[in-house]
Design an enzyme around this catalytic site. Structure first.
Site, PDB file in Angstrom:
ATOM      1  N   LYS A  82      32.953  41.592  40.014  1.00  0.00           N
ATOM      2  CA  LYS A  82      33.992  41.979  39.685  1.00  0.00           C
ATOM      3  C   LYS A  82      35.144  41.230  38.956  1.00  0.00           C
ATOM      4  CE  LYS A  82      34.185  45.361  41.482  1.00  0.00           C
ATOM      5  NZ  LYS A  82      33.563  46.459  40.676  1.00  0.00           N
ATOM      6  N   GLY A  84      35.732  42.320  35.579  1.00  0.00           N
ATOM      7  CA  GLY A  84      35.681  43.057  34.192  1.00  0.00           C
ATOM      8  C   GLY A  84      34.576  43.166  33.439  1.00  0.00           C
ATOM      9  N   THR A  85      33.309  43.304  34.188  1.00  0.00           N
ATOM     10  CA  THR A  85      32.216  43.161  33.715  1.00  0.00           C
ATOM     11  C   THR A  85      31.875  44.810  33.104  1.00  0.00           C
ATOM     12  OG1 THR A  85      31.182  42.140  35.667  1.00  0.00           O
ATOM     13  CG2 THR A  85      29.580  42.838  34.148  1.00  0.00           C
ATOM     14  N   THR A  86      32.404  45.925  33.436  1.00  0.00           N
ATOM     15  CA  THR A  86      32.078  47.088  33.108  1.00  0.00           C
ATOM     16  C   THR A  86      32.980  47.344  31.823  1.00  0.00           C
ATOM     17  OG1 THR A  86      31.895  47.877  35.282  1.00  0.00           O
ATOM     18  CG2 THR A  86      32.186  49.621  33.612  1.00  0.00           C
ATOM     19  N   TRP A  87      33.978  46.701  31.910  1.00  0.00           N
ATOM     20  CA  TRP A  87      34.881  46.851  30.621  1.00  0.00           C
ATOM     21  C   TRP A  87      34.421  45.893  29.470  1.00  0.00           C
ATOM     22  CZ3 TRP A  87      40.519  44.348  30.326  1.00  0.00           C
ATOM     23  CH2 TRP A  87      41.302  45.010  29.188  1.00  0.00           C
ATOM     24  N   HIS A 140      25.186  38.055  36.075  1.00  0.00           N
ATOM     25  CA  HIS A 140      26.169  37.087  36.958  1.00  0.00           C
ATOM     26  C   HIS A 140      25.832  35.640  37.041  1.00  0.00           C
ATOM     27  CE1 HIS A 140      28.568  40.794  37.686  1.00  0.00           C
ATOM     28  NE2 HIS A 140      27.581  41.271  38.361  1.00  0.00           N
ATOM     29  N   ARG A 299      37.952  51.576  39.903  1.00  0.00           N
ATOM     30  CA  ARG A 299      38.768  51.780  40.876  1.00  0.00           C
ATOM     31  C   ARG A 299      40.501  51.777  40.531  1.00  0.00           C
ATOM     32  NH1 ARG A 299      41.844  48.870  44.806  1.00  0.00           N
ATOM     33  NH2 ARG A 299      41.631  46.899  43.703  1.00  0.00           N
ATOM     34  N   LYS A 300      40.763  50.506  39.853  1.00  0.00           N
ATOM     35  CA  LYS A 300      42.051  50.562  39.554  1.00  0.00           C
ATOM     36  C   LYS A 300      42.077  49.501  37.991  1.00  0.00           C
ATOM     37  CE  LYS A 300      44.961  50.818  43.352  1.00  0.00           C
ATOM     38  NZ  LYS A 300      46.248  50.050  44.168  1.00  0.00           N
ATOM     39  N   GLY A 301      41.315  48.709  38.061  1.00  0.00           N
ATOM     40  CA  GLY A 301      41.266  47.699  36.705  1.00  0.00           C
ATOM     41  C   GLY A 301      42.746  47.010  36.563  1.00  0.00           C
TER      42      GLY A 301
END
Length: 334
Positions: A82, A84-87, A140, A299-301
């Site tokens: 959580k 910023g991994t996806t970004w 991770h 979710r929000k980022g």
């Protein structure tokens, strides 16, 4: 931050040392030799070489440590959960594949595949058959848990960290969604309870500060090997950070690309607003990570969303705790 000392669920319930597995030991024998902690969310984590990992991941991690054969062109993306991994995955994929897929390409993989499906986690899937050049992997894991083959190769590591306040809050919401779906009647622990355990280091792949410090130190000692990024700096100047990543990965943007607005287009294409609205990233049926719906990763980022969950007093205690852990490193996570 004070950590609870008398809660039975938080005590080590098995501790026979931390010796790494010998060739003739079975995985179950290894598990029995490791300290165990039950998280507030009822999950069991095993302390393996100083870091907490769940059973299913640990088995894959050990195979990864023993058998992964890196290529010098490989790029390993590392984050705490959580953070910023996806970004990061979407940005790196788009930057490194921009000669193959342009932003205007209607067949761009990010339009139909979740970023986690394009840059696999080595602790959840078998990485040995991954294709593409450069090969992109994510994890991770702390640096000490990476295979020796990665440490001695020329492959590069990009590490992204995030302010612990927002990291914790994002993790709390993430786990709350998962547990609510598994058991809607279960009373999820309060943010205060979860924060206390977070500060003990008992979280997936934690202690989080130990992981951060390992990559921070290495980025200073071997800047050609590790690029250390901050989520907040990505938010503050995404163009400069994309250029920094491209230079590090040996695929710098040309002057023509800069003048044509390619970097700006990539930043917009990989933005939270764009990715979160793609149909593939709203799916509850498609899964790029085992047991997790694609939609759960968005979710929000935002920066500062911690204010909507934890009190100022809790945040200040967390800040003091982190400052103590990072003391003398020269790293600030404000």
């Amino acid at each position: 931050m004070d950590c609870p000392q008398d809660d039975d669920d938080l005590q080590v319930i098995s501790s026979k040392g931390e010796e790494l597995p010998q060739p003739n030991e079975s995985f179950q024998e290894l598990l029995q030799s490791l300290p165990i902690r039950k998280r507030i969310t009822k999950e069991l984590l095993y302390l393996y070489d100083g870091f907490w990992i769940d059973e299913s991941c640990l088995e894959v991690v050990i195979d990864f440590q023993q058998n992964f054969q890196p290529q010098d062109t490989d790029i390993i993306l590392v984050t705490a959960p959580k953070s910023g991994t996806t970004w990061l995955k979407s940005l790196v994929f788009t930057i490194t594949r921009r000669s193959q897929y342009t932003i205007s390409d209607k067949n761009h993989p990010l339009l139909t595949t979740n970023p986690h499906g394009l840059v696999p986690f080595v602790e959840y899937v078998n990485p040995h058959n991954h294709v593409g050049t450069p090969r992109l992997f994510a994890t991770h894991l702390s640096y000490t848990l990476l295979p020796e083959s990665i440490k001695t190769s020329k492959c590069k590591i990009i590490y992204l960290c995030r302010n612990p306040r927002d990291t914790f809050v994002s993790m709390w919401h993430f786990e709350h969604k998962i547990m609510s779906k598994l058991d809607p009647s279960w009373q999820f622990p309060s943010p205060k309870e979860c924060l206390e355990q977070f500060c003990e280091g008992v979280s997936h792949f934690g202690p989080f500060w130990e992981q951060i410090l390992q990559y921070w130190k290495l980025s200073n000692e071997r800047p050609e090997k590790v690029l250390f990024l901050k989520y907040e700096e990505l938010k503050g100047d995404i163009i400069a950070q994309c250029k920094k990543m491209a230079d590090f990965m040996n695929c710098s943007f040309s002057s023509e690309e800069e003048n044509d607005g390619v970097i700006k287009d990539i930043a917009k294409f990989c933005s939270f607003e764009h990715l979160s609205n793609l149909e593939v990233n709203k799916q509850t049926e498609q899964r790029s990570v085992p047991q997790l719906d694609n939609g759960i990763f968005f979710r929000k980022g935002e920066i500062g969303d911690w204010k909507n969950l934890i009190t100022t007093s809790m945040a200040e205690k967390l800040d003091q705790f982190v400052e103590q852990k990072l003391q003398g490193s020269g790293l600030k996570l404000n």
